[in-house]
Design a protein around this motif. Structure first.
Motif, mmCIF file in Angstrom:
data_model
loop_
_atom_site.group_PDB
_atom_site.id
_atom_site.type_symbol
_atom_site.label_atom_id
_atom_site.label_comp_id
_atom_site.label_asym_id
_atom_site.label_seq_id
_atom_site.Cartn_x
_atom_site.Cartn_y
_atom_site.Cartn_z
ATOM 1 N N SER A 19 0.828 -1.195 0.000
ATOM 2 C CA SER A 19 0.000 0.000 0.000
ATOM 3 C C SER A 19 0.869 1.254 0.000
ATOM 4 N N VAL A 20 1.910 1.252 0.818
ATOM 5 C CA VAL A 20 2.846 2.383 0.885
ATOM 6 C C VAL A 20 3.397 2.690 -0.501
ATOM 7 N N GLU A 21 3.934 1.675 -1.151
ATOM 8 C CA GLU A 21 4.574 1.888 -2.452
ATOM 9 C C GLU A 21 3.578 2.380 -3.495
ATOM 10 N N ASN A 22 2.374 1.859 -3.477
ATOM 11 C CA ASN A 22 1.382 2.302 -4.462
ATOM 12 C C ASN A 22 0.923 3.731 -4.197
ATOM 13 N N GLN A 23 0.859 4.124 -2.932
ATOM 14 C CA GLN A 23 0.534 5.519 -2.621
ATOM 15 C C GLN A 23 1.659 6.447 -3.094
ATOM 16 N N ILE A 24 2.891 5.996 -2.918
ATOM 17 C CA ILE A 24 4.039 6.793 -3.348
ATOM 18 C C ILE A 24 4.041 6.940 -4.870
ATOM 19 N N LEU A 25 3.704 5.855 -5.574
ATOM 20 C CA LEU A 25 3.624 5.927 -7.038
ATOM 21 C C LEU A 25 2.666 7.022 -7.492
ATOM 22 N N LYS A 26 1.588 7.201 -6.763
ATOM 23 C CA LYS A 26 0.601 8.220 -7.132
ATOM 24 C C LYS A 26 1.087 9.623 -6.769
ATOM 25 N N ALA A 27 1.881 9.747 -5.718
ATOM 26 C CA ALA A 27 2.309 11.060 -5.231
ATOM 27 C C ALA A 27 3.525 11.614 -5.972
ATOM 28 N N LEU A 28 4.419 10.765 -6.415
ATOM 29 C CA LEU A 28 5.677 11.236 -6.998
ATOM 30 C C LEU A 28 5.522 12.128 -8.230
ATOM 31 N N PRO A 29 4.608 11.853 -9.136
ATOM 32 C CA PRO A 29 4.487 12.764 -10.282
ATOM 33 C C PRO A 29 4.164 14.208 -9.868
ATOM 34 N N SER A 30 3.327 14.380 -8.859
ATOM 35 C CA SER A 30 3.013 15.727 -8.375
ATOM 36 C C SER A 30 4.231 16.383 -7.752
ATOM 37 N N GLY A 66 1.855 -17.292 -2.609
ATOM 38 C CA GLY A 66 0.496 -17.665 -3.002
ATOM 39 C C GLY A 66 -0.561 -16.815 -2.323
ATOM 40 N N LYS A 67 -0.217 -15.578 -2.032
ATOM 41 C CA LYS A 67 -1.117 -14.670 -1.328
ATOM 42 C C LYS A 67 -1.343 -13.403 -2.154
ATOM 43 N N SER A 68 -2.430 -12.721 -1.869
ATOM 44 C CA SER A 68 -2.720 -11.453 -2.531
ATOM 45 C C SER A 68 -2.050 -10.318 -1.777
ATOM 46 N N PRO A 69 -1.499 -9.342 -2.503
ATOM 47 C CA PRO A 69 -0.897 -8.183 -1.835
ATOM 48 C C PRO A 69 -1.933 -7.155 -1.385
ATOM 49 N N LYS A 70 -3.157 -7.319 -1.810
ATOM 50 C CA LYS A 70 -4.182 -6.308 -1.562
ATOM 51 C C LYS A 70 -4.903 -6.560 -0.245
ATOM 52 N N GLY A 71 -5.613 -5.540 0.190
ATOM 53 C CA GLY A 71 -6.440 -5.686 1.377
ATOM 54 C C GLY A 71 -6.023 -4.802 2.536
ATOM 55 N N LYS A 72 -4.993 -4.014 2.348
ATOM 56 C CA LYS A 72 -4.515 -3.138 3.427
ATOM 57 C C LYS A 72 -4.317 -1.745 2.854
ATOM 58 N N HIS A 73 -4.709 -0.750 3.625
ATOM 59 C CA HIS A 73 -4.432 0.640 3.255
ATOM 60 C C HIS A 73 -3.610 1.241 4.375
ATOM 61 N N CYS A 74 -2.430 1.715 4.045
ATOM 62 C CA CYS A 74 -1.529 2.276 5.049
ATOM 63 C C CYS A 74 -1.934 3.712 5.374
ATOM 64 N N LYS A 75 -2.520 3.881 6.540
ATOM 65 C CA LYS A 75 -2.950 5.212 6.982
ATOM 66 C C LYS A 75 -1.754 6.079 7.366
ATOM 67 N N GLY A 76 -0.682 5.443 7.825
ATOM 68 C CA GLY A 76 0.510 6.202 8.185
ATOM 69 C C GLY A 76 1.089 6.926 6.983
ATOM 70 N N MET A 77 1.251 6.204 5.878
ATOM 71 C CA MET A 77 1.787 6.836 4.670
ATOM 72 C C MET A 77 0.788 7.833 4.111
ATOM 73 N N GLU A 78 -0.484 7.536 4.222
ATOM 74 C CA GLU A 78 -1.491 8.476 3.752
ATOM 75 C C GLU A 78 -1.314 9.824 4.473
ATOM 76 N N GLY A 79 -1.075 9.782 5.759
ATOM 77 C CA GLY A 79 -0.872 11.005 6.532
ATOM 78 C C GLY A 79 0.389 11.745 6.127
ATOM 79 N N ILE A 80 1.466 11.004 5.940
ATOM 80 C CA ILE A 80 2.736 11.618 5.532
ATOM 81 C C ILE A 80 2.583 12.299 4.172
#
Length: 138
Positions: A19-30, A66-80
């Motif tokens: 979740s952290v990395e995907n949030q960062i991917l969205k923020a870096l272009p800005s 054999g697991k999914s990476p999805k299902g968690k949203h990192c609120k800590g990184m969202e705040g940062i």
């Protein structure tokens, strides 16, 4: 999710990092767009490519487990990242804005360092040597 074992915690922390990395991917272009220094702009663009590699490594680990990476949203990184967005709304001199962007980026990096160091250690303890190696690369 009930965390009964170290493996459960390991998976939860890996999902947090995904979740952290995907949030960062969205923020870096800005951030790159807002930077006034060509070197800083280039640094953010380079970091975007590196972050894509981080996501790919995490996906490799999840595939092996054999697991999914999805299902968690990192609120800590969202705040940062939200703090960084607030900086972009300020009326700042170019050099001051760049300094603020660097500060925001350092906050992000320190969060990542703590997370990756922890999950790498969990991977080692769980005998996940390939995962530990990939996490160490990041």
């Amino acid at each position: 999710m009930k965390l009964s074992t170290l493996n459960d915690l390991y998976l939860e922390e890996l999902r947090d990092l995904y979740s952290v990395e995907n949030q960062i991917l969205k923020a870096l272009p800005s951030m790159a767009s807002a930077a006034t220094s060509p070197d800083l702009k280039s640094g953010f663009e380079t970091h975007l490519k590196q972050t894509q590699e981080h996501v790919s490594r995490l996906e490799t680990i999840f595939e092996k487990l054999g697991k999914s990476p999805k299902g968690k949203h990192c609120k800590g990184m969202e705040g940062i990242l939200e703090e960084g967005k607030e900086l972009l709304k300020e009326q700042s001199e170019p050099d001051v804005l760049d300094a603020g962007l660097i500060t925001a980026a350092q906050h992000v990096e320190h969060y990542e360092i703590a997370g990756y160091g922890t999950v790498r250690t969990y991977a080692k303890l769980l005998g996940e040597t390939q995962a530990a190696s990939l996490l160490q690369k990041t």
